[in-house]
Design a protein around this motif. Structure first.
Motif, mmCIF file in Angstrom:
data_model
loop_
_atom_site.group_PDB
_atom_site.id
_atom_site.type_symbol
_atom_site.label_atom_id
_atom_site.label_comp_id
_atom_site.label_asym_id
_atom_site.label_seq_id
_atom_site.Cartn_x
_atom_site.Cartn_y
_atom_site.Cartn_z
ATOM 1 N N SER A 1 0.849 -1.229 -0.060
ATOM 2 C CA SER A 1 0.011 -0.018 -0.058
ATOM 3 C C SER A 1 0.907 1.283 0.049
ATOM 4 O O SER A 1 0.452 2.371 -0.519
ATOM 5 C CB SER A 1 -0.938 -0.013 1.321
ATOM 6 O OG SER A 1 -0.047 0.363 2.253
ATOM 7 N N TYR B 1 0.796 3.062 -3.367
ATOM 8 C CA TYR B 1 -0.230 3.976 -3.561
ATOM 9 C C TYR B 1 -0.367 5.302 -2.634
ATOM 10 O O TYR B 1 -0.620 6.094 -3.271
ATOM 11 C CB TYR B 1 -1.623 2.891 -3.697
ATOM 12 C CG TYR B 1 -1.405 1.731 -4.442
ATOM 13 C CD1 TYR B 1 -1.363 1.795 -5.860
ATOM 14 C CD2 TYR B 1 -1.290 0.538 -3.701
ATOM 15 C CE1 TYR B 1 -1.248 0.711 -6.521
ATOM 16 C CE2 TYR B 1 -1.293 -0.713 -4.473
ATOM 17 C CZ TYR B 1 -1.011 -0.665 -6.007
ATOM 18 O OH TYR B 1 -1.098 -1.655 -6.722
ATOM 19 N N TRP B 2 -0.461 5.091 -1.637
ATOM 20 C CA TRP B 2 -0.725 6.009 -0.576
ATOM 21 C C TRP B 2 0.502 6.545 0.182
ATOM 22 O O TRP B 2 0.286 7.748 0.664
ATOM 23 C CB TRP B 2 -1.859 5.465 0.449
ATOM 24 C CG TRP B 2 -2.791 4.812 -0.274
ATOM 25 C CD1 TRP B 2 -3.248 3.603 0.070
ATOM 26 C CD2 TRP B 2 -3.875 5.337 -0.942
ATOM 27 N NE1 TRP B 2 -4.249 3.019 -0.806
ATOM 28 C CE2 TRP B 2 -4.476 4.243 -1.519
ATOM 29 C CE3 TRP B 2 -3.921 6.501 -1.761
ATOM 30 C CZ2 TRP B 2 -5.743 4.305 -2.423
ATOM 31 C CZ3 TRP B 2 -4.963 6.393 -2.574
ATOM 32 C CH2 TRP B 2 -5.857 5.661 -3.100
#
Length: 154
Positions: free
Chosen positions: A22, A25-26
């Protein structure tokens, strides 16, 4: 051999990215704190401006930092080659290159803490001036490239 443990920190950051997809993405709000879980002691930051931006902002933020880096490096190169008489322009180009070199070992650029905001501001100010000075030359260079590539001709 480890640049004062920096290469071990970078390795821990890459391990953290592999273990937590993740991040791609973030990102993570506090990269040093998160990577500390994959390192043998607590670290404040990742000791590399681009890796800090990657873990902090994800892939999109990292690509934006790479875009700024490549644009600034290109403009520095052109200023150093073309403006031999303008010492102050060359000084700005060299200062920008020095700040990027320092960013290889410390998080001075892009995703910084409060103590590095002045350095970050100085880098982007220099990058802006370099881009402004090079706008006409860059248009001329791109026009020359377009004229040599058949499918880009208008």
């Amino acid at each position: 051999g480890t640049l004062n443990s920096r290469t071990r920190i970078w390795s821990a950051a890459l391990h953290a990215i592999r273990e937590t997809p993740s991040i791609l993405y973030w990102g993570m709000p506090n990269p040093g704190w998160y990577v500390s879980f994959y390192f043998d002691s607590e670290i404040a930051h990742l000791h590399n401006a681009w890796l800090q931006a990657f873990v902090g902002m994800g892939l999109i933020g990292f690509l934006i930092t790479v875009l700024f880096t490549l644009s600034t490096a290109w403009n520095c190169l052109i200023v150093l080659i073309r403006y031999s008489g303008d010492v102050w322009k060359r000084s700005i180009a060299i200062l920008s290159l020095c700040l990027m070199a320092a960013g290889m070992l410390e998080p001075y650029l892009f995703y910084t803490s409060g103590q590095y905001h002045l350095t970050d501001l100085l880098f982007f100010l220099c990058a802006g001036y370099l881009a402004y000075w090079q706008e006409e030359d860059n248009h001329r260079i791109l026009a020359a490239i377009r004229s040599r590539i058949p499918f880009l001709k208008k």
